[in-house]
Design an enzyme around this catalytic site. Structure first.
Site, short mmCIF file in Angstrom:
data_model
loop_
_atom_site.label_atom_id
_atom_site.label_comp_id
_atom_site.label_asym_id
_atom_site.label_seq_id
_atom_site.Cartn_x
_atom_site.Cartn_y
_atom_site.Cartn_z
CB SER A 661 -0.72 0.38 0.87
OG SER A 661 -0.23 0.11 3.09
CE LYS A 704 -2.64 1.54 5.16
NZ LYS A 704 -2.63 1.09 4.11
#
Length: 820
Positions: A661, A704
């Site tokens: 990611s 996140k």
């Protein structure tokens, strides 16, 4: 038209469950949910597996933890079991022909306990009747009648022999050791001294008489032994006749009640013969009964250690009072718990003994004729258990044996009971990964567990899905005798379920987590003495749940605030970007920003990751890093070598790094270093990257975004801060109300982008640029600046053919690893 990053409105960041769409005031108005939620696929598979009666169609229920696999499977098994016949009972009986091999006998359902009780009554009645029969005057009279002729014949023969011996001057006396001879003088017996004083001729005549009598004496002794044998046989015959007459009515009644079980009738016939051959044991018990004995000793004489213990019926499996087929759930599948055991008892003088009454059943025996539910991990992790289970399913028989006997240093005498015919459907419950592992490594698994029932981890968030959640909560409140939930609380829990599913179109089927939240919300409602669980109680439960687990998150936040962890959330930097990572601590996950830096200069096409070189990264992260080389070659190395030496690093990251990611963030830092264009530090990025520069979806997007929001909040929100996510992740957004409110007021932002170029334009404020018809980037654009620099570096440091791949770009590799 070039793609651009799109700012998301607050309404796109969290899906809400309108309370007005819930057609109830509280869950008290709803019927509890029955059966699994949103598991139509698994339900169909289980129904199929239960309906197929061919061997090998056992079931493996696979799915994530907490999806209710065991509960759902058990409910379905019990529903199917109610429609089936109750199986036979099983008993173990003494084998009179092979005592070490007890007999396994199937009996009509529910009759085994009755048989055991009948046998106990039979032994009591038989003992009483036998003792009375043998103590009666009738038996004494018949005994005398049977033995009197033999006694008269013995007396007559002895009188005849004595007369003949007396005529020869010898007297005969019967002793326990045989017949003794005594010399006579007339009718007077002589002593040894007197006999020694006789003349030699007289003593010689006496010895001659003894020699003449010896054949007659031997013949008499032989005849007496024959008469004694005949007498004993007469008595045995009489005893059998008396015994059969005394207990004949008991045997006849027994056989009449069990005429439909031929194997039991055969055993009763052998029992009758054995009783008549061992009548002394009943007489000894009768004597013990009449004596003043301590209770403990009386129990021993009449219990398992009594001589008549071999006649006892061991009720191995009984279904007295049951309806339908058995469903057994064994949560501790050890060898004896599954397959039974042979117990032993200590005996006087040391050592161990056992018999058929000490055979104990296991779960397979109890479930025989029905269904057995087992945890897959516990079964497969015990080799002996798994091997024995496979053997039973393959052969269709359950053999009762102690595994220790197979590994004993010296062989020991033990029982080898007859096996029991197995008719059983086994269901293993475990994870999908465990099913795949067993399928690949054990070919028997493929043959024996042909039905896989997959449990989904989510269900659609629609009206039926919301109703399922509400009815689940209604059942939870009733089962736990807790407070019911008003519609607002149900809506909040539904939104929590979407957050767990990480998709705005679905709800999580992890009802373990849903039930946990519901129970905690009910607790806070109870603390307020509220009649119903309200929205604020659900919110309080979520907050307290986070607080119990967020110590590390708070400590990391403090380190960001005091500068220990260097994170810039304002200003601009060249070759530096804020990436986002997720830390998982058991049941709690949180996001945190991490600084990613990149440097670039002239070189021979080397692209190096410090984390990869130091083995702090995993394989998936390495794949993402290697993808950067493909992007650079595709954009800048189509007609010339990519003459650079670049280094990338996750700063202040000392734990293992995994996942791809951050591959887009690494590329942003590298492109910034190549173009010497600064990146806004108030914007964090996440997203996986492919070689074409497209952003791919990642996991943990909510954590996140919230992690970077909290980092920005520490220094004060500026109104220009935010996060760029892949457009494919928009459907996964279920952000906290605090972040949604911040976006609504404009103090924080969330953008979505489809490509690296779109994200870079937002990060740098500079257009990325597209190649024109002649293949050139527009001047002043990001790609043009990078290409110009790479061209200049190529002129400064030509790349040797043997120092680069065919496009002039190579990635550094770990020692000993093959070059990509």
């Amino acid at each position: 038209m070039p793609d651009s990053a799109t700012e998301l409105a607050a309404a796109e960041l969290r899906r809400r469950q309108p309370v007005e769409e819930l057609a109830f005031g509280s869950t008290a108005e709803l019927a509890p949910l029955e059966g699994p939620v949103g598991q139509a696929r698994a339900d169909e598979s289980i129904t199929f597996g239960l309906g197929v009666h061919s061997p090998g169609y056992n079931i493996f229920a696979a799915g994530p933890v907490g999806t209710g696999k065991r509960t759902a499977v058990e409910a379905q098994l019990r529903a199917h079991a109610r429609e089936r016949e109750t199986p036979a009972d099983w008993v173990y009986l003494h084998n009179f022909d092979e005592p070490r091999r007890p007999l396994a006998v199937a009996l009509p359902t529910g009759t085994a306990p009755e048989l055991a009780a009948e046998m106990r009554r039979f032994l009591q009645d038989a003992r009483r009747d036998l003792v009375n029969a043998f103590e009666s005057e009738t038996y004494t009279h018949r005994q005398a009648q049977a033995t009197e002729p033999l006694e008269r014949e013995q007396e007559a023969a002895l009188a005849e022999l004595r007369a003949e011996a007396q005529a020869k001057g010898v007297a005969l006396e019967l002793t326990p050791a045989g017949i003794a001879t005594v010399p006579l003088r007339g009718t007077h017996p002589l002593s040894s001294a007197e006999f020694s004083e006789l003349p030699d001729t007289v003593r010689a005549r006496y010895h001659q008489s003894l020699e003449e009598l010896s054949p007659r004496v031997q013949a008499f002794l032989n005849r007496m032994r024959g008469l004694q044998r005949q007498g004993r046989e007469v008595l045995r015959t009489l005893e059998r006749e008396v015994a059969l007459f005394a207990m004949g009515h008991l045997i006849d009644d027994f056989k009449e009640r069990h005429a439909d079980t031929p194997r039991l009738l055969e055993w009763l016939a052998r029992l009758t013969t054995d009783v008549t051959e061992n009548l002394a044991q009943f007489q000894s018990l009768g004597q013990a009964r009449d004596q003043e004995l301590p209770e403990a000793l009386r129990a021993t004489l009449e219990g398992a250690e009594a001589p008549t213990a071999r006649y006892a019926v061991n009720v191995f499996v009984a279904h007295d009072g049951e309806r339908g087929a058995p469903v057994v759930v064994e949560t501790n599948p050890t060898y004896p718990n599954l397959f039974g055991r042979i117990e032993h008892r200590g005996v006087l003088g040391g050592g161990l003994a056992t018999d058929h009454t000490m055979l104990r059943p296991g779960a397979l025996h109890r479930a025989n004729g029905g269904y057995l539910l087992l945890p897959a991990a516990e079964v497969l992790s015990q080799p002996l258990v798994w091997l024995k289970l496979k053997e039973a399913l393959r052969t269709g028989q359950i053999r009762l044996e102690n595994p220790a006997d197979q590994y004993a240093l010296l062989p020991t005498t033990t029982l080898n009971p007859e096996p029991i015919t197995l008719d059983l459907k086994v269901v293993l419950v475990g994870s999908g990964a465990l099913h795949e592992l067993a399928y690949q490594l054990d070919e028997d698994f493929r043959k024996l567990f042909r039905v896989k029932a997959e449990f989904d981890w989510r269900l659609p968030w629609d009206a039926p899905g919301a109703e399922s959640y509400a009815r689940f909560l209604a059942g939870h409140a009733r089962n736990d005798d807790s407070r019911h939930y008003d519609a607002g609380a149900v809506a909040a829990i539904i939104e929590y379920g979407a957050r767990l599913a990480e998709d705005r179109d679905f709800l999580s089927t992890s009802f373990v987590d849903i039930a946990g939240l519901a129970a905690e919300a009910s607790h806070w409602a109870e603390q307020e003495d509220s009649g119903l669980v309200l929205v604020r109680h659900v919110e309080q439960a979520i907050e307290r749940k986070i607080r119990r687990s967020d110590l590390l998150e708070q400590r990391l936040a403090e380190m960001v605030a005091n500068g220990t962890l260097m994170i810039d959330v304002d200003g601009e930097r060249i070759g530096q970007v804020n990436g986002l990572s997720v830390l998982t601590l058991g049941d709690y996950s949180f996001g945190r920003p991490v600084r990613i830096t990149g440097t670039a200069g002239p070189g021979r096409g080397a692209l190096l990751s410090i984390d990869r070189e130091t083995e702090l990264s995993g394989h998936i992260h390495d794949k993402g890093f290697l993808t950067l080389g493909g992007y650079l070659r595709g954009h800048y190395g189509t007609d010339r070598p990519v003459a650079l030496a670049a280094t990338l690093s996750f700063e202040q990251a000392y734990e293992h790094i995994e996942g791809d990611s951050a591959s887009s963030a690494e590329l942003y830092a590298l492109l910034s270093a190549l173009a010497q264009i600064p990146i806004a530090q108030g914007i964090a990025v996440t997203g996986s990257l492919n070689q074409a520069g497209e952003l791919q979806a990642i996991g943990g997007v909510n954590e996140k975004i919230e992690g970077f929001y909290r980092a920005c909040r520490l220094g004060g929100l500026t109104g220009s801060q935010g996060v760029i996510i892949p457009r494919a992740n928009v459907r996964n957004l279920m952000l906290s109300p605090e972040v949604v409110d911040a976006v609504r007021t404009g103090s924080f932002h969330v953008w979505s982008a489809r490509t690296v170029e779109a994200a870079m334009e937002r990060l740098t404020g500079l257009a990325a640029g597209e190649r024109d018809a002649e293949g050139a980037y527009p001047p002043g654009t990001l790609h043009a600046l990078i290409e110009e620099r790479l061209v200049a570096w190529a002129e400064l440091a030509p790349v040797a053919e043997n120092g680069a791949d065919h496009r002039g770009l190579k990635t550094a590799t770990r020692a000993g690893a093959p070059a990509p």
